[in-house]
Design a protein around this motif. Structure first.
Motif, short mmCIF file in Angstrom:
data_model
loop_
_atom_site.label_atom_id
_atom_site.label_comp_id
_atom_site.label_asym_id
_atom_site.label_seq_id
_atom_site.Cartn_x
_atom_site.Cartn_y
_atom_site.Cartn_z
N ALA A 9 0.84 -1.20 0.00
CA ALA A 9 0.00 0.00 0.00
C ALA A 9 0.88 1.26 0.00
CB ALA A 9 -0.93 0.00 1.21
N GLY A 10 1.89 1.27 0.85
CA GLY A 10 2.82 2.40 0.86
C GLY A 10 3.54 2.56 -0.47
N GLY A 11 3.94 1.44 -1.05
CA GLY A 11 4.62 1.47 -2.34
C GLY A 11 3.74 2.03 -3.45
N ALA A 12 2.47 1.67 -3.43
CA ALA A 12 1.54 2.20 -4.43
C ALA A 12 1.42 3.72 -4.31
CB ALA A 12 0.18 1.54 -4.27
N LEU A 13 1.35 4.21 -3.08
CA LEU A 13 1.27 5.66 -2.87
C LEU A 13 2.57 6.36 -3.27
CD1 LEU A 13 -0.66 5.75 0.52
CD2 LEU A 13 -1.56 6.32 -1.75
N GLY A 14 3.70 5.76 -2.92
CA GLY A 14 4.99 6.35 -3.27
C GLY A 14 5.22 6.39 -4.77
N THR A 15 4.86 5.31 -5.44
CA THR A 15 5.01 5.25 -6.89
C THR A 15 4.09 6.28 -7.56
OG1 THR A 15 5.59 2.92 -6.75
CG2 THR A 15 4.89 3.73 -8.90
N SER A 16 2.89 6.41 -7.04
CA SER A 16 1.96 7.40 -7.59
C SER A 16 2.48 8.81 -7.39
CB SER A 16 0.59 7.25 -6.94
OG SER A 16 0.05 5.99 -7.22
N ALA A 17 3.05 9.08 -6.23
CA ALA A 17 3.63 10.40 -5.97
C ALA A 17 4.80 10.66 -6.92
CB ALA A 17 4.07 10.50 -4.52
N ARG A 18 5.66 9.67 -7.11
CA ARG A 18 6.80 9.82 -8.01
C ARG A 18 6.34 10.11 -9.42
NH1 ARG A 18 9.30 5.53 -10.77
NH2 ARG A 18 8.80 4.14 -9.05
N TYR A 19 5.37 9.36 -9.90
CA TYR A 19 4.88 9.55 -11.26
C TYR A 19 4.27 10.94 -11.42
CZ TYR A 19 2.39 8.97 -15.61
OH TYR A 19 1.92 9.15 -16.89
N SER A 20 3.53 11.38 -10.43
CA SER A 20 2.92 12.71 -10.49
C SER A 20 3.99 13.80 -10.56
CB SER A 20 2.03 12.94 -9.26
OG SER A 20 0.97 12.02 -9.25
N ILE A 21 5.05 13.65 -9.78
CA ILE A 21 6.13 14.64 -9.80
C ILE A 21 6.88 14.57 -11.13
CG2 ILE A 21 8.33 15.28 -8.74
CD1 ILE A 21 7.06 14.44 -6.05
N GLN A 22 7.08 13.36 -11.66
CA GLN A 22 7.78 13.21 -12.93
C GLN A 22 7.05 13.94 -14.06
OE1 GLN A 22 8.27 8.84 -12.82
NE2 GLN A 22 10.33 9.25 -13.53
N LEU A 23 5.73 14.03 -13.98
CA LEU A 23 4.99 14.75 -15.00
C LEU A 23 5.33 16.25 -15.00
CD1 LEU A 23 1.47 13.08 -14.64
CD2 LEU A 23 3.20 12.66 -16.41
N LEU A 24 5.78 16.75 -13.86
CA LEU A 24 6.09 18.17 -13.73
C LEU A 24 7.56 18.49 -13.98
CD1 LEU A 24 4.10 18.80 -10.43
CD2 LEU A 24 3.34 19.28 -12.77
N LEU A 25 8.43 17.47 -13.98
CA LEU A 25 9.87 17.67 -14.08
C LEU A 25 10.37 17.32 -15.48
CD1 LEU A 25 10.86 16.19 -10.63
CD2 LEU A 25 10.75 18.59 -11.27
N PRO A 26 11.62 17.66 -15.78
CA PRO A 26 12.17 17.36 -17.11
C PRO A 26 12.02 15.89 -17.49
CG PRO A 26 13.69 18.72 -15.87
CD PRO A 26 12.58 18.32 -14.93
N ALA A 27 11.74 15.65 -18.73
CA ALA A 27 11.53 14.30 -19.24
C ALA A 27 12.83 13.50 -19.23
CB ALA A 27 10.98 14.36 -20.67
N ALA A 28 12.70 12.18 -19.35
CA ALA A 28 13.85 11.27 -19.32
C ALA A 28 14.84 11.59 -20.44
CB ALA A 28 13.39 9.82 -19.39
#
Length: 133
Positions: A9-28
């Motif tokens: 459950a914590g991992g799902a929330l952490g991954t979701s937070a990371r993905y959300s932040i990645q949308l706002l930051l420079p692309a790969a």
């Protein structure tokens, strides 16, 4: 089995937070993977601080410590993307950038984990334990 569910459950929330932040930051594909570096640095700072304060003064259920520390922070940070970015930089003949990225990632991560432990220690006003340092 409950521990695994808390971590998941914590991992799902952490991954979701990371993905959300990645949308706002420079692309790969950007020249330098600032987004991954920033997320990993934040995770190191947070984990050093979180485990220090929860082991010293904030008594929380060990399952919540697993959910937040192992699950959320493990999902938020990304070693695999860090390594892929480093390899991508070397494959594209950006060796100096790759070396800088590796040094900043590892060195910065170690420093920020230490800083998180120090911050947590100051917040709890307890001398650091050997096993945390």
């Amino acid at each position: 089995m409950k521990d695994v569910l808390f971590v998941a459950a914590g991992g799902a929330l952490g991954t979701s937070a990371r993905y959300s932040i990645q949308l706002l930051l420079p692309a790969a594909g950007a020249d330098f993977p600032f987004g991954v570096l920033l997320m990993n640095w934040l995770g190191c700072l947070f984990l050093g601080w979180f485990f220090t304060v929860t082991l010293r003064s904030w008594r929380i259920n060990p399952r919540w410590r697993l959910a937040i520390g192992t699950g959320f922070t493990g999902g938020f940070t990304t070693f695999s993307t860090f390594t892929v970015d480093a390899v991508r930089l070397t494959v594209h003949d950006r060796m100096l950038t790759a070396i800088l990225y590796l040094l900043l990632s590892v060195g910065g991560g170690l420093f920020l984990t230490w800083a998180g432990i120090r911050l947590g220690t100051k917040m709890t006003q307890v001398a650091p334990k050997e096993e945390l340092l």
